[in-house]
Design an enzyme around this catalytic site. Structure first.
Site, PDB file in Angstrom:
ATOM      1  N   ILE A 122       0.836  -1.197   0.000  1.00 43.56           N
ATOM      2  CA  ILE A 122       0.000   0.000   0.000  1.00 43.56           C
ATOM      3  C   ILE A 122       0.876   1.254   0.000  1.00 43.56           C
ATOM      4  O   ILE A 122       1.999   1.243   0.482  1.00 43.56           O
ATOM      5  CB  ILE A 122      -0.962   0.037   1.209  1.00 43.56           C
ATOM      6  CG1 ILE A 122      -0.187   0.088   2.540  1.00 43.56           C
ATOM      7  CG2 ILE A 122      -1.904  -1.160   1.178  1.00 43.56           C
ATOM      8  CD1 ILE A 122      -1.052   0.326   3.763  1.00 43.56           C
ATOM      9  N   CYS A 123       0.326   2.322  -0.572  1.00 47.06           N
ATOM     10  CA  CYS A 123       0.948   3.640  -0.507  1.00 47.06           C
ATOM     11  C   CYS A 123      -0.195   4.658  -0.510  1.00 47.06           C
ATOM     12  O   CYS A 123      -1.331   4.311  -0.195  1.00 47.06           O
ATOM     13  CB  CYS A 123       1.946   3.857  -1.647  1.00 47.06           C
ATOM     14  SG  CYS A 123       1.197   3.972  -3.285  1.00 47.06           S
ATOM     15  N   ARG A 124       0.108   5.889  -0.892  1.00 42.94           N
ATOM     16  CA  ARG A 124      -0.934   6.922  -0.859  1.00 42.94           C
ATOM     17  C   ARG A 124      -1.990   6.687  -1.926  1.00 42.94           C
ATOM     18  O   ARG A 124      -3.186   6.735  -1.657  1.00 42.94           O
ATOM     19  CB  ARG A 124      -0.296   8.308  -1.038  1.00 42.94           C
ATOM     20  CG  ARG A 124      -1.263   9.457  -0.821  1.00 42.94           C
ATOM     21  CD  ARG A 124      -0.588  10.793  -1.051  1.00 42.94           C
ATOM     22  NE  ARG A 124      -0.260  10.972  -2.454  1.00 42.94           N
ATOM     23  CZ  ARG A 124      -1.091  11.513  -3.360  1.00 42.94           C
ATOM     24  NH1 ARG A 124      -2.289  11.922  -3.004  1.00 42.94           N
ATOM     25  NH2 ARG A 124      -0.727  11.641  -4.623  1.00 42.94           N
TER      26      ARG A 124
END
Length: 101
Positions: A65-67
């Site tokens: 996951i990231c932004r």
């Protein structure tokens, strides 16, 4: 380049709420993670992934996951090439509606 597996924030949320044991890796920077991450996620900034390969198990699945899903996508392509079973959470934390810590 082979396509990577994707998972939606809603699918991850359902798995978290069902109590599934997930290997979620948050590749955002420290200041982004400080604003909230998925409970149980492990923080490994994107730039440290190549130096952290020994901490991954090719027999396990990992959700990155990231932004927005862009950086985690790059990480997934890289790790998939190394032989790891990875999923990219598309939409990232921008679309996450579950609990954060």
């Amino acid at each position: 380049m082979e396509e990577i597996q994707i998972i939606t924030p809603e699918q991850v949320k359902a798995k978290v709420e069902a109590g599934e044991k997930l290997n979620i890796i948050d590749v955002r920077e420290e200041e982004e993670v400080a604003l909230g991450t998925i409970p149980g996620a492990i923080h490994i900034p994107m730039g440290e992934i190549p130096f952290s390969l020994a901490s991954f198990d090719k027999n396990k699945e990992y959700i990155f996951i990231c932004r927005s899903g862009n950086r985690s996508g790059h990480v997934c392509y890289y790790l998939q090439e190394q032989g790891f079973n990875v999923w990219n959470m598309i939409g990232g934390m921008l679309e996450w509606t579950g609990k954060t810590i």
